[in-house]
Design a protein around this motif. Structure first.
Motif, mmCIF file in Angstrom:
data_model
loop_
_atom_site.group_PDB
_atom_site.id
_atom_site.type_symbol
_atom_site.label_atom_id
_atom_site.label_comp_id
_atom_site.label_asym_id
_atom_site.label_seq_id
_atom_site.Cartn_x
_atom_site.Cartn_y
_atom_site.Cartn_z
ATOM 1 N N THR A 36 0.801 -1.053 0.042
ATOM 2 C CA THR A 36 -0.144 0.144 -0.104
ATOM 3 C C THR A 36 0.888 1.176 -0.130
ATOM 4 O O THR A 36 0.482 2.202 -0.832
ATOM 5 C CB THR A 36 -0.969 -0.116 1.215
ATOM 6 O OG1 THR A 36 -1.631 -1.332 1.330
ATOM 7 C CG2 THR A 36 -2.022 0.995 1.039
ATOM 8 N N LEU A 37 2.049 1.295 0.821
ATOM 9 C CA LEU A 37 2.844 2.504 0.882
ATOM 10 C C LEU A 37 4.036 2.403 -0.030
ATOM 11 O O LEU A 37 4.843 3.153 0.111
ATOM 12 C CB LEU A 37 3.063 2.729 2.190
ATOM 13 C CG LEU A 37 2.078 3.185 3.445
ATOM 14 C CD1 LEU A 37 2.584 2.938 4.838
ATOM 15 C CD2 LEU A 37 1.210 4.160 3.040
ATOM 16 N N GLU A 38 3.814 1.613 -0.891
ATOM 17 C CA GLU A 38 4.965 1.534 -1.898
ATOM 18 C C GLU A 38 5.527 2.681 -2.484
ATOM 19 O O GLU A 38 6.909 3.175 -2.390
ATOM 20 C CB GLU A 38 4.517 0.612 -3.126
ATOM 21 C CG GLU A 38 5.962 0.376 -3.874
ATOM 22 C CD GLU A 38 5.903 -0.867 -4.670
ATOM 23 O OE1 GLU A 38 4.717 -1.471 -4.863
ATOM 24 O OE2 GLU A 38 6.890 -1.119 -5.366
ATOM 25 N N PRO A 39 4.823 3.765 -2.763
ATOM 26 C CA PRO A 39 4.961 5.032 -3.323
ATOM 27 C C PRO A 39 6.005 5.808 -2.252
ATOM 28 O O PRO A 39 7.019 6.611 -2.804
ATOM 29 C CB PRO A 39 4.014 5.861 -3.466
ATOM 30 C CG PRO A 39 2.748 4.843 -3.568
ATOM 31 C CD PRO A 39 3.279 3.974 -2.666
ATOM 32 N N ILE A 40 5.967 5.474 -1.079
ATOM 33 C CA ILE A 40 6.882 6.071 0.046
ATOM 34 C C ILE A 40 7.998 5.018 0.415
ATOM 35 O O ILE A 40 9.122 5.601 0.538
ATOM 36 C CB ILE A 40 6.093 6.424 1.164
ATOM 37 C CG1 ILE A 40 4.758 7.380 0.862
ATOM 38 C CG2 ILE A 40 6.860 6.943 2.357
ATOM 39 C CD1 ILE A 40 3.560 7.441 2.042
ATOM 40 N N THR A 41 7.448 3.898 0.695
ATOM 41 C CA THR A 41 8.666 3.021 1.076
ATOM 42 C C THR A 41 9.344 2.402 -0.059
ATOM 43 O O THR A 41 10.695 2.025 0.425
ATOM 44 C CB THR A 41 8.077 2.130 1.956
ATOM 45 O OG1 THR A 41 7.216 0.997 1.062
ATOM 46 C CG2 THR A 41 7.278 2.592 3.212
ATOM 47 N N GLN A 42 8.963 2.538 -1.267
ATOM 48 C CA GLN A 42 9.346 1.860 -2.551
ATOM 49 C C GLN A 42 9.666 0.325 -2.285
ATOM 50 O O GLN A 42 10.764 -0.330 -2.738
ATOM 51 C CB GLN A 42 10.928 2.304 -2.595
ATOM 52 C CG GLN A 42 10.729 4.051 -2.693
ATOM 53 C CD GLN A 42 11.836 4.561 -3.556
ATOM 54 O OE1 GLN A 42 12.852 4.144 -3.895
ATOM 55 N NE2 GLN A 42 11.780 6.024 -3.921
ATOM 56 N N GLY A 43 8.806 -0.205 -1.674
ATOM 57 C CA GLY A 43 8.629 -1.685 -1.578
ATOM 58 C C GLY A 43 9.419 -2.388 -0.517
ATOM 59 O O GLY A 43 9.409 -2.117 0.621
ATOM 60 N N ARG A 44 10.213 -3.370 -0.964
ATOM 61 C CA ARG A 44 11.032 -4.179 0.071
ATOM 62 C C ARG A 44 12.112 -3.375 0.453
ATOM 63 O O ARG A 44 13.415 -3.923 0.016
ATOM 64 C CB ARG A 44 11.394 -5.505 -0.572
ATOM 65 C CG ARG A 44 9.932 -6.113 -1.274
ATOM 66 C CD ARG A 44 10.308 -7.405 -2.088
ATOM 67 N NE ARG A 44 9.119 -7.794 -2.836
ATOM 68 C CZ ARG A 44 8.227 -8.509 -2.217
ATOM 69 N NH1 ARG A 44 8.491 -8.799 -1.067
ATOM 70 N NH2 ARG A 44 7.055 -9.037 -3.011
ATOM 71 N N THR A 45 12.082 -2.612 1.436
ATOM 72 C CA THR A 45 13.140 -1.743 1.736
ATOM 73 C C THR A 45 13.360 -1.716 3.287
ATOM 74 O O THR A 45 12.677 -2.331 3.733
ATOM 75 C CB THR A 45 13.164 -0.418 1.124
ATOM 76 O OG1 THR A 45 11.935 0.383 1.546
ATOM 77 C CG2 THR A 45 13.003 -0.222 -0.414
#
Ligand SMILES: Nc1ncnc2c1ncn2[C@@H]1O[C@H](COP(=O)(O)OP(=O)(O)OP(=O)(O)O)[C@@H](O)[C@H]1O
Ligand SMILES: [Mg+2]
Lengths: 276, 455
Positions: free
Chosen positions: B297-306
């Motif tokens: 859901t928050l991929e735009p902020i967290t950029q996925g598996r980070t």
């Protein structure tokens, strides 16, 4: 010593006027209909049997009861003509003007300096020079300066003896320049010598402050106070085996008069040790 | 009552009194033995565990090479320049080195093992697999690239570290023939001699698996050069961000619940009871939650598996521990301290900030230590949110891809080839050291606050 203004006929100023004060803890009535003046620059002693509500009334005078969930105060407590329980009065300001010293010395786990500076810092005093001055003045006024002047900046408040701790707590209260100082059995945890020091201190402080003291010690009341309020317990049986108890103000008079010529029999009984 | 009867009864009482006393002492002694036994049991378990791990960190190892490095160059391979290493690779292309598979080894976040990485990525354009491939080759699928093209690409994008790994892996073909634990090395020399006799080319040497090169190397398919650097950095990054998120949130929640909430409203009561339950939820559930919220859901902020996704997930996991312990610590602050503060005209906030919190801090830090220890060792949620198993570059911030030590340990442990058990033992010891270091810092802080309080 107890040649009071009342007897000499000089007009007295009232610091706090308690009028028809009632205190409830939840549904339970703890103190009923207390009315008395707390005279300015005098020491007023509260005496009475355990559970009669001395602490309750005392804590009502600076709204410490607000901290107890369910505690409720009715009636008026007038301070400079304003009811302390009026909705627009901030208890934080009340407690600064009417300070409190507790039964058990309760220093903060900080240096003596930081203990005394705690109050002024709350009020936003930041200047080091000013804090230094306040701390020294307060320690001197509380007659503990000579004992701690060498290490008050580093020594923990907890490292003092019980009597010293209590005088430090008094100094801490003085540091915010209150009008009135409330003391709830301030000597009950102290030995006779420490007690005597505190009593002398109170006599000195009363020149600048108004003091109310709760005590179980009759001698102490006669030694230090100008006026004495005697509280006693009223009981009422509600059903079989159950009873309601609440405290009332039984008698209020100049200390000498109350102890020598009590107006009520129950006062006489209590001070002569036949009751409570 | 006659005199004798009286005596007798006194005697009987005396007698039973002594007997009772002896029984009481015996009873106490039995319990004391039990407590001692329990302590000794724990101690033995701890010693065995430590021994078992340390035993594999040191020991003899047999190193087998397909080609001796001395036949490639006069100098040790580590001292060669990138160009010289490239020449060695190109010269052996075709014979033992397949440049396409070498290229596949450079894919960040790939599977690591050479052939499976190649097979898995055969149909993908290499520009998508490896970011810095020259533009003219970017569109060619990995499987269709020629050996010459692969060699050219390698020589432009591979670092010296990459090239050294490739030379060792494909040209020298260095691998662990066998490895022996410390006890085997000391007491079972016969087995080692037997191996040496059967494999005259094997070089047998005593090895400390937890060496500085182990710390500074990145991971590799070859346990002899494989290192923990990237996982160690990953663990530190994740942990630091976890604390940065969980400590203020946890302590804040505890302060609200303990100092401000009256517990009167329905919502406050539900929260209060459920925090305790949350502490018992299996960690894998937190992984699922983290995957859904932070990774997806928050991929735009967290950029996925980070790193930051992992840290947020770990924060959720340890928040209940921090909250419960902080609440306990706040509750233990004596009421007289609050009264003293209020009595001087402090506001609620001033009382909390200046009196209550400093007094509760040692206890709060204890809870934080517990939470941190949990976060350091936790693997399952990170597997779920997709910590990579193979990363070639250092994580360099909250938005970097990462792996952590426990995941590395897991990957090495399940590999049965000789040498992998040893590197995983070294990684376990390192994990324990990291754990102890973080805890030591927290304990030091706690002691300092405690001493400050006692004066
Ligand atoms: N926090 C509280 N909650 C409920 N009831 C209270 C509370 N504090 C005091 N009371 C009740 O109010 C009554 C008066 O108590 P209070 O402490 O004022 O007596 P006291 O005269 O100071 O007694 P003592 O001499 O023992 O200190 C008692 O019946 C007590 O049980
Ligand atoms: Mg009391």
């Amino acid at each position: 010593m107890v040649a009071t203004a009342m007897q000499t006929g000089v007009a007295q100023t009232t610091a706090i006027e308690i009028s028809h004060m009632k205190v409830y803890y939840g549904e339970k009535l703890a103190v009923d209909d207390v009315s008395l003046p707390i005279l300015k620059n005098k020491i007023t002693a509260f005496i009475g049997p355990s559970g009669c509500g001395k602490s309750t009334v005392l804590r009502g005078l600076n709204r410490m009861n607000d901290l107890i969930p369910g505690a409720r105060v009715e009636g008026e407590i007038l301070y400079h003509g304003r009811n302390l329980y009026a909705p627009n009065v901030d208890p934080v300001e009340v407690r600064r003007r009417i300070g409190m010293v507790f039964q058990k010395p309760n220093p903060f786990p900080k240096s003596i300096y930081d203990n005394i500076a705690y109050g002024p810092r709350l009020l936003g005093v930041k200047s080091k020079a000013m804090l230094d001055e306040i701390v020294e003045m307060s320690l001197k006024q509380a007659a503990i300066w000579d004992e701690v002047k060498n290490d008050f900046r580093t020594k923990s408040g907890l490292a003092l003896s019980g009597g010293q701790q209590q005088r430090m707590c008094i100094a801490r209260t003085i540091a915010v320049e209150p009008d009135v100082i409330l003391m709830d059995e301030p000597c009950s945890a102290l030995d006779p010598i420490a007690t005597q020091k505190i009593e002398e201190l109170m006599r000195e402080l009363v020149a600048n402050f108004t003091i109310v003291i709760v005590t179980h010690n009759m001698q102490q009341a006669t030694r230090v106070s100008d006026y004495t309020a005697f509280y006693s317990i009223r009981k009422q049986e509600t059903e079989v085996g159950k009873e309601n108890r609440w405290g009332v103000l039984a008698e209020y008079a100049p200390t000498q008069q109350l102890f020598e010529r009590p107006a009520k029999q129950e006062t006489a009984d209590y001070i002569s040790g036949r009751f409570g | 009552m006659s005199a004798t009867a009286l005596d007798q009864s006194a005697l009987r009482q005396e007698d039973s009194f002594i007997r009772g006393l002896r029984n009481r002492h015996r009873f106490g002694a039995i319990w004391k033995r039990f407590f001692q036994g329990a302590t000794i049991f724990g101690l033995i378990a701890l010693i065995l565990l430590t021994f078992n791990v340390l035993n594999r960190v040191f020991g003899y190892v047999a190193i087998v090479n397909r080609i001796e490095p001395s036949s490639l160059s006069d100098r040790p391979l580590e001292e060669l320049s990138a160009e010289e290493l490239g020449v060695i690779l190109i010269e052996s292309a075709g014979a033992s080195f397949n440049p396409r598979i070498g290229l596949a080894n450079l894919i960040p976040g790939g599977l690591g093992t050479q052939n499976s990485n190649y097979i898995a990525n055969r149909d993908n354009p290499i520009g998508e697999l490896i970011p810095n491939v020259p533009a003219e080759y970017a569109a060619i699928p990995l499987g269709e690239i020629t050996s010459e093209q692969a060699t050219t690409i390698l020589s432009t994008i591979a670092t010296k570290e990459d090239l050294l790994d490739l030379v060792k892996l494909y040209v020298v073909g260095e691998k662990v023939g066998d490895a022996w634990s410390l006890t085997e090395s000391l007491f079972n020399r016969a087995a080692i001699d037997e191996y040496a006799a059967a494999n005259p080319n094997a070089k047998i040497e005593f090895r400390n698996w937890l060496s500085l090169t182990f710390l500074s190397n990145r991971m590799s398919d070859n346990p002899l050069v494989s290192g923990i650097r990237i996982a160690l950095l990953g663990t530190v990054w994740v942990l630091v961000f976890t604390i940065l998120v969980a400590f203020p949130l946890g302590v804040g929640t505890a302060i609200y619940l303990q100092e401000y909430s009256t517990g009167d409203t329905w919502l406050e009561r539900v929260i209060e009871t459920n925090i305790r339950n949350l502490a018992g939820v299996p960690s894998i559930i937190y992984g699922l939650l983290g995957l859904a919220i932070f990774v997806r859901t928050l991929e735009p902020i967290t950029q996925g598996r980070t790193v930051i996704s992992a840290a947020l997930t770990m924060s959720l996991l340890i928040l209940p521990i921090i909250i419960i312990n902080a609440q306990e610590a706040l509750r233990a602050v004596p009421p007289s301290l609050r009264e003293a503060s209020f009595g001087l005209g402090a506001t609620k906030w001033q009382t909390v900030w200046r009196s209550v919190l400093p007094a509760a801090l040692p206890g709060i830090l204890t809870g934080t230590i517990l939470g941190m220890s949990r976060a350091i060792g936790e693997t399952a949620p990170l597997v779920i949110i997709g910590a990579a198993t193979f990363i070639a570059t250092n994580p360099d911030g909250p938005l970097a891809r990462f792996t952590v030590i426990p995941i590395q340990i897991y990957n090495w442990t399940k590999d049965a080839r000789p040498g992998y058990g040893e590197v995983s033992a070294a990684a376990i010891v390192l994990l324990l050291i990291v754990l102890l270091t973080f805890n030591a810092v927290a304990i030091y802080l706690r002691q300092r606050f405690r001493r400050a309080l006692q004066g």
